[in-house]
Write an enzyme that holds these catalytic residues in place. Structure first.
Site, mmCIF file in Angstrom:
data_model
loop_
_atom_site.group_PDB
_atom_site.id
_atom_site.type_symbol
_atom_site.label_atom_id
_atom_site.label_comp_id
_atom_site.label_asym_id
_atom_site.label_seq_id
_atom_site.Cartn_x
_atom_site.Cartn_y
_atom_site.Cartn_z
ATOM 1 N N HIS A 113 0.823 -1.222 0.000
ATOM 2 C CA HIS A 113 0.000 0.000 0.000
ATOM 3 C C HIS A 113 0.854 1.267 0.000
ATOM 4 O O HIS A 113 0.308 2.376 -0.025
ATOM 5 C CB HIS A 113 -0.939 0.023 1.213
ATOM 6 C CG HIS A 113 -1.926 -1.101 1.260
ATOM 7 N ND1 HIS A 113 -2.775 -1.373 0.210
ATOM 8 C CD2 HIS A 113 -2.199 -2.035 2.211
ATOM 9 C CE1 HIS A 113 -3.534 -2.425 0.529
ATOM 10 N NE2 HIS A 113 -3.193 -2.848 1.730
ATOM 11 N N ASP A 162 -2.509 -10.776 -1.918
ATOM 12 C CA ASP A 162 -3.079 -10.230 -0.685
ATOM 13 C C ASP A 162 -4.559 -9.917 -0.946
ATOM 14 O O ASP A 162 -4.945 -9.594 -2.071
ATOM 15 C CB ASP A 162 -2.318 -8.954 -0.301
ATOM 16 C CG ASP A 162 -2.749 -8.369 1.037
ATOM 17 O OD1 ASP A 162 -2.019 -8.568 2.028
ATOM 18 O OD2 ASP A 162 -3.813 -7.709 1.101
ATOM 19 N N ASP A 216 -4.229 -12.828 3.809
ATOM 20 C CA ASP A 216 -5.464 -12.379 4.472
ATOM 21 C C ASP A 216 -6.729 -12.766 3.698
ATOM 22 O O ASP A 216 -7.842 -12.512 4.170
ATOM 23 C CB ASP A 216 -5.437 -10.879 4.804
ATOM 24 C CG ASP A 216 -4.817 -10.026 3.729
ATOM 25 O OD1 ASP A 216 -4.568 -10.538 2.628
ATOM 26 O OD2 ASP A 216 -4.576 -8.822 3.985
ATOM 27 N N HIS A 267 -6.251 -7.437 -0.212
ATOM 28 C CA HIS A 267 -6.499 -6.031 -0.546
ATOM 29 C C HIS A 267 -5.749 -5.645 -1.812
ATOM 30 O O HIS A 267 -4.671 -6.183 -2.092
ATOM 31 C CB HIS A 267 -6.053 -5.135 0.616
ATOM 32 C CG HIS A 267 -6.685 -5.480 1.930
ATOM 33 N ND1 HIS A 267 -6.035 -6.246 2.876
ATOM 34 C CD2 HIS A 267 -7.904 -5.196 2.425
ATOM 35 C CE1 HIS A 267 -6.838 -6.402 3.920
ATOM 36 N NE2 HIS A 267 -7.981 -5.773 3.673
ATOM 37 N N TYR A 285 -3.595 -11.762 9.062
ATOM 38 C CA TYR A 285 -3.731 -11.283 10.437
ATOM 39 C C TYR A 285 -4.296 -12.302 11.413
ATOM 40 O O TYR A 285 -4.486 -11.976 12.584
ATOM 41 C CB TYR A 285 -4.574 -9.993 10.432
ATOM 42 C CG TYR A 285 -3.978 -8.980 9.479
ATOM 43 C CD1 TYR A 285 -2.870 -8.234 9.855
ATOM 44 C CD2 TYR A 285 -4.449 -8.849 8.167
ATOM 45 C CE1 TYR A 285 -2.273 -7.346 8.965
ATOM 46 C CE2 TYR A 285 -3.867 -7.966 7.277
ATOM 47 C CZ TYR A 285 -2.774 -7.222 7.681
ATOM 48 O OH TYR A 285 -2.176 -6.368 6.796
HETATM 49 C C1 SP5 Z 1 -1.092 -5.037 4.085
HETATM 50 C C2 SP5 Z 1 -2.535 -5.092 4.404
HETATM 51 O O1 SP5 Z 1 -3.136 -6.147 4.393
HETATM 52 N N1 SP5 Z 1 -3.107 -3.950 4.736
HETATM 53 C C3 SP5 Z 1 -4.477 -3.944 5.054
HETATM 54 C C4 SP5 Z 1 -4.895 -2.582 5.380
HETATM 55 C C5 SP5 Z 1 -6.382 -2.532 5.489
HETATM 56 N N2 SP5 Z 1 -6.789 -2.293 6.802
HETATM 57 C C6 SP5 Z 1 -8.150 -1.861 6.832
HETATM 58 C C7 SP5 Z 1 -8.631 -1.808 8.241
HETATM 59 C C8 SP5 Z 1 -10.065 -1.459 8.263
HETATM 60 C C9 SP5 Z 1 -10.594 -1.451 9.657
HETATM 61 N N3 SP5 Z 1 -10.270 -2.610 10.411
HETATM 62 C C10 SP5 Z 1 -11.096 -2.727 11.558
HETATM 63 C C11 SP5 Z 1 -10.411 -3.461 12.656
HETATM 64 C C12 SP5 Z 1 -9.586 -2.534 13.482
HETATM 65 N N4 SP5 Z 1 -8.561 -3.222 14.193
HETATM 66 ZN ZN ZN Z 2 -4.176 -7.134 2.960
#
Ligand code: SP5
Ligand code: ZN
Length: 357
Positions: free
Chosen positions: A171, A207, A297, A209, A336
């Protein structure tokens, strides 16, 4: 079970401790923790894989991908936050933005870099979830060393190598950071590989995302093919603003970017079909080396994505990538769920090396 592929480790990757991420204004516990790579490492050691220590690499690799001012900010952000006394008043122990250099604010003109330490993060960060603390630069820089060491192993003749590193990178853009990412590790690896092969390098991102940083870094370039399979940003998922199928590149890079967008709830068969599409696309475009942005993820039990891929699916995804028969560097991105992250990464690596001669 034996994993022949070497993995690169750098203890400094553990130094980044974001503690929290601010989401919709609420401070929630950080999910991008050192325990992630500890769990992966354990799974690889269990498979008798060989651990290689990361070797230091020149900063020139960073400036090939990132803006100089951006790098200098990231390197000093924590120190200047401390010197400004912000951990005491107002009591914020991590660097976090409060005001952003939105493009429309200056009608497209270049905004001023703020002199106020508390305003500077909003010039370089694009979200509130990606905090900077005492070990952040050290860890992000170490992740780059790990990826470049994996490149070295492949250049020296290993069919493939894996960088077991964090924080993730896909990102991170040329001059801004977000999405738990600071330096675009996979992009740095791809540029280093490009110097070694006679033809394009493909970065395939599995990934959950969209790899928005990687896409933007190479959007106008034909020599780095960027493909990403991810959950539909339009269905409410990070990075929200981009990652759609009509983003195919610009200028000389037209046709060198590919997004495969999947609905929330997508399971193995459809996800693997998409991974296969990306692999075939890289092959048809003449890729001579492969960098895998390896986030896991998309796994069914992951708390940060609605994709529903099982452990077997990750093995098969690895096989599809290995079938390209290219020198392959895999770099850790997201994932995660601490209970499964190690096994999911291991399955991808086993799938890759099963196919790679
Ligand atoms: C590298 C990667 O997988 N980055 C992911 C970033 C996206 N994170 C979004 C989080 C959105 C809100 N999550 C709610 C849980 C808060 N701990
Ligand atoms: Zn991700």
């Amino acid at each position: 079970m034996r994993l022949a592929m070497p993995f690169v480790w750098d203890e400094r990757c553990r130094a980044h401790e974001p503690r929290s991420e601010v989401w919709v204004g609420v401070s929630t516990p950080a999910v991008e923790t050192a325990a992630r790579i500890d769990a992966i490492r354990s799974a690889l050691v269990e498979a008798n894989a060989t651990e290689i220590p990361a070797a230091p690499h020149d900063d020139g690799h960073l400036s090939a991908v990132h803006d100089r001012e951006f790098l200098s900010y990231l390197q000093t952000a924590w120190d200047e936050w401390v010197v400004a006394g912000l951990p005491e008043d107002p009591g914020q122990d991590r660097v976090v933005p409060y005001v952003f250099a939105h493009a429309a604010l200056t009608s497209g003109r270049r905004p001023a870099v703020p002199t106020a330490v508390w305003a500077r993060p909003g010039y370089f960060a694009y979200d509130t979830m990606t905090l900077v603390g005492p070990g952040t630069w050290e860890a992000a820089r170490a992740a780059v060393d790990a990826a470049l060491t994996a490149v070295d192993l492949v250049v020296a003749g290993a069919p493939c190598a894996y960088a077991c590193c964090r924080p993730p990178g896909h990102h991170a853009c040329r001059a801004c950071f977000g999405g738990s990412c600071y330096l675009n590790t996979a992009a740095v690896a791809a540029v280093a590989l490009l110097e070694q092969v006679a033809g394009p390098v493909a970065i395939l991102d599995i990934d959950a995302h969209h790899g928005n940083g990687t896409q933007e870094l190479f959007f106008d370039r034909p020599d780095v093919l960027v493909g990403s399979v991810h959950v539909d940003p339009g269905a409410g998922w990070f990075p929200h603003f981009l990652g759609f199928a009509d983003e195919t590149g610009i200028g000389d890079g037209v046709g060198a970017n590919r997004n495969v967008v999947l609905p929330p709830g997508t399971r193995d068969e459809e996800w693997l079909h998409a991974v296969g599409e990306l692999a075939e696309w890289a092959r048809l475009n003449g890729a001579r080396a492969l960098v895998v942005s390896l986030g896991v993820d998309a796994g069914a039990s992951d708390p940060e994505s609605p994709l529903q891929v099982e452990e077997r699916g990750f093995h098969r995804a690895g096989a599809l990538l290995g079938q390209l028969q290219l020198p392959t560097v895999l770099v850790q991105e997201g994932g995660y769920d601490l209970a499964t992250i190690g096994r999911l990464v291991r399955e991808v690596l086993l799938g890759v090396e099963e196919e790679l001669a």
